[in-house]
Design a protein around this motif. Structure first.
Motif, PDB file in Angstrom:
ATOM      1  N   ALA A 166     121.993  73.723 -15.089  1.00 14.03           N
ATOM      2  CA  ALA A 166     120.708  73.124 -15.441  1.00 14.03           C
ATOM      3  C   ALA A 166     120.151  72.299 -14.296  1.00 14.03           C
ATOM      4  N   ALA A 167     121.022  71.527 -13.651  1.00 18.17           N
ATOM      5  CA  ALA A 167     120.575  70.713 -12.520  1.00 18.17           C
ATOM      6  C   ALA A 167     120.121  71.594 -11.363  1.00 18.17           C
ATOM      7  N   LEU A 168     120.897  72.637 -11.068  1.00 19.50           N
ATOM      8  CA  LEU A 168     120.542  73.522  -9.956  1.00 19.50           C
ATOM      9  C   LEU A 168     119.244  74.271 -10.244  1.00 19.50           C
ATOM     10  N   ASN A 169     119.104  74.786 -11.447  1.00 16.64           N
ATOM     11  CA  ASN A 169     117.915  75.575 -11.787  1.00 16.64           C
ATOM     12  C   ASN A 169     116.646  74.737 -11.833  1.00 16.64           C
ATOM     13  N   SER A 170     116.782  73.450 -12.066  1.00 11.69           N
ATOM     14  CA  SER A 170     115.608  72.574 -12.111  1.00 11.69           C
ATOM     15  C   SER A 170     115.175  72.087 -10.734  1.00 11.69           C
ATOM     16  N   SER A 171     115.978  72.384  -9.719  1.00 11.83           N
ATOM     17  CA  SER A 171     115.734  71.839  -8.380  1.00 11.83           C
ATOM     18  C   SER A 171     114.877  72.773  -7.545  1.00 11.83           C
ATOM     19  N   ASP A 172     113.952  72.182  -6.804  1.00 11.60           N
ATOM     20  CA  ASP A 172     113.128  72.981  -5.902  1.00 11.60           C
ATOM     21  C   ASP A 172     113.661  72.992  -4.476  1.00 11.60           C
ATOM     22  N   THR A 173     114.678  72.140  -4.188  1.00  6.85           N
ATOM     23  CA  THR A 173     115.289  72.086  -2.859  1.00  6.85           C
ATOM     24  C   THR A 173     116.801  71.987  -3.002  1.00  6.85           C
ATOM     25  N   PHE A 174     117.514  72.763  -2.213  1.00  6.29           N
ATOM     26  CA  PHE A 174     118.972  72.759  -2.199  1.00  6.29           C
ATOM     27  C   PHE A 174     119.421  72.252  -0.837  1.00  6.29           C
ATOM     28  N   VAL A 175     120.229  71.196  -0.828  1.00  8.96           N
ATOM     29  CA  VAL A 175     120.625  70.532   0.416  1.00  8.96           C
ATOM     30  C   VAL A 175     122.135  70.599   0.577  1.00  8.96           C
ATOM     31  N   THR A 176     122.575  71.035   1.746  1.00 12.69           N
ATOM     32  CA  THR A 176     123.987  71.046   2.091  1.00 12.69           C
ATOM     33  C   THR A 176     124.211  70.200   3.345  1.00 12.69           C
ATOM     34  N   GLU A 177     125.475  70.050   3.717  1.00 14.84           N
ATOM     35  CA  GLU A 177     125.773  69.241   4.900  1.00 14.84           C
ATOM     36  C   GLU A 177     125.171  69.866   6.153  1.00 14.84           C
ATOM     37  N   ILE A 178     125.398  71.179   6.329  1.00  9.19           N
ATOM     38  CA  ILE A 178     124.822  71.907   7.461  1.00  9.19           C
ATOM     39  C   ILE A 178     124.175  73.180   6.930  1.00  9.19           C
ATOM     40  N   GLY A 179     123.327  73.786   7.717  1.00 12.98           N
ATOM     41  CA  GLY A 179     122.727  75.050   7.329  1.00 12.98           C
ATOM     42  C   GLY A 179     123.797  76.113   7.131  1.00 12.98           C
ATOM     43  N   MET A 180     123.656  76.921   6.090  1.00 13.21           N
ATOM     44  CA  MET A 180     124.692  77.893   5.756  1.00 13.21           C
ATOM     45  C   MET A 180     124.198  79.334   5.822  1.00 13.21           C
TER      46      MET A 180
END
Length: 291
Positions: free
Chosen positions: A61-75
């Motif tokens: 639910a949290a992931l699907n509601s998000s418009d931006t996904f942030v990680t430590e480095i680009g993957m």
């Protein structure tokens, strides 16, 4: 620094912090929000066995509601390949110097014994600086026994992203490599020897940590992590300094850009004193545990 902390740091950590509230069993998830922005904080494990089940409806639910996904480095593949190439270049010792020439007799014996246990010849990493050998000795036994980056949390989350979800990163691969590459040589050797001496127990230790992570037992994981944080310089370089920078990033994002963000970072960064949450609290921001 004890093996449990070495594993946690190298795999981006497995320790979470906080009292164990009455949430459904599952990896811990937090959020920080203002009137027009919500940022979810989710602690990850970069390599897992294929059969670990952790993705649940709250995380979805949290992931699907998000418009931006942030990680430590680009993957993305190009970024990962560039980082790997940079690491290999940065890790090379000067011509005429070998890794084993930097070790005393006792260290050399323990190091060579560890290589033998994982089926590698004594000269396998002679051209590398100690930090690279340490990372390899941390990961290789796990890879040989069923842990895989392809089953890691970030990879799974990336596969579930919608086509319109933006991606962002907190750091570059070059920056992360530099954390290890700029450690003093004695710290690098200590890091490497900890990995060498823990080859036999690496999988059992990480198995136990993953079990607590999956359950969301924040207290147990905090104890596991904090018990090994004995080297202030390494702890600051790998965890605390970065946590403070990430808290600043979150604060700025809340103030300047509305929307919903899912931030997936090594779970060791969400650990107790000097965690990301702690630095956010110092900025007057309230972090709420969602799961």
């Amino acid at each position: 620094m004890k093996l449990k902390t070495l594993l946690a740091s190298s795999l981006a950590g497995l320790a979470l912090f906080g009292a164990a509230p009455a949430f459904a069993e599952g990896p811990a998830l937090w959020k920080v929000a203002d009137e027009d922005t919500t940022i979810y904080l989710f602690g990850t494990v970069h390599a897992l066995p294929e059969d670990v089940e952790w993705y649940d409806e709250d995380i979805a639910a949290a992931l699907n509601s998000s418009d931006t996904f942030v990680t430590e480095i680009g993957m993305d593949p190009a970024t990962e390949q560039a980082a790997q190439a940079y690491a290999m270049q940065a890790a090379m010792l000067p011509a005429g110097t070998t890794l084993r020439s930097l070790l005393n007799e006792e260290q050399s014996a323990a190091y060579e014994a560890a290589l033998g246990k994982i089926g590698m010849p004594a000269q396998a990493f002679d051209q590398f600086e100690p930090w690279m050998a340490g990372l390899t000795l941390t990961m290789l036994p796990l890879l040989q026994q069923g842990y895989s980056p392809d089953s890691g949390v970030e990879k799974i989350l990336l596969a579930k992203l919608g086509p319109d979800t933006a991606r962002d990163a907190l750091e570059t691969g070059e920056f992360q490599i530099g954390i290890f590459d700029t450690l003093p040589q004695d710290k690098q050797i200590a890091f490497m020897m900890e990995a060498a001496e823990g080859v036999d127990e690496a999988k059992a230790t990480l198995d136990a940590m993953v079990a607590e992570w999956v359950k969301g037992d924040a207290d147990a994981l905090a104890v596991i992590m904090n018990d090994g944080l004995t080297d202030a310089a390494i702890a600051s370089a790998l965890l605390y300094d970065r946590n403070a920078t990430w808290a600043e990033w979150i604060d700025t994002r809340l103030a300047e850009q509305p929307g919903t963000v899912f931030m997936a970072v090594g779970a060791g960064h969400l650990a107790g004193e000097k965690s990301v949450q702690d630095y956010l609290a110092k900025r007057g921001l309230t972090v709420t545990r969602v799961q």
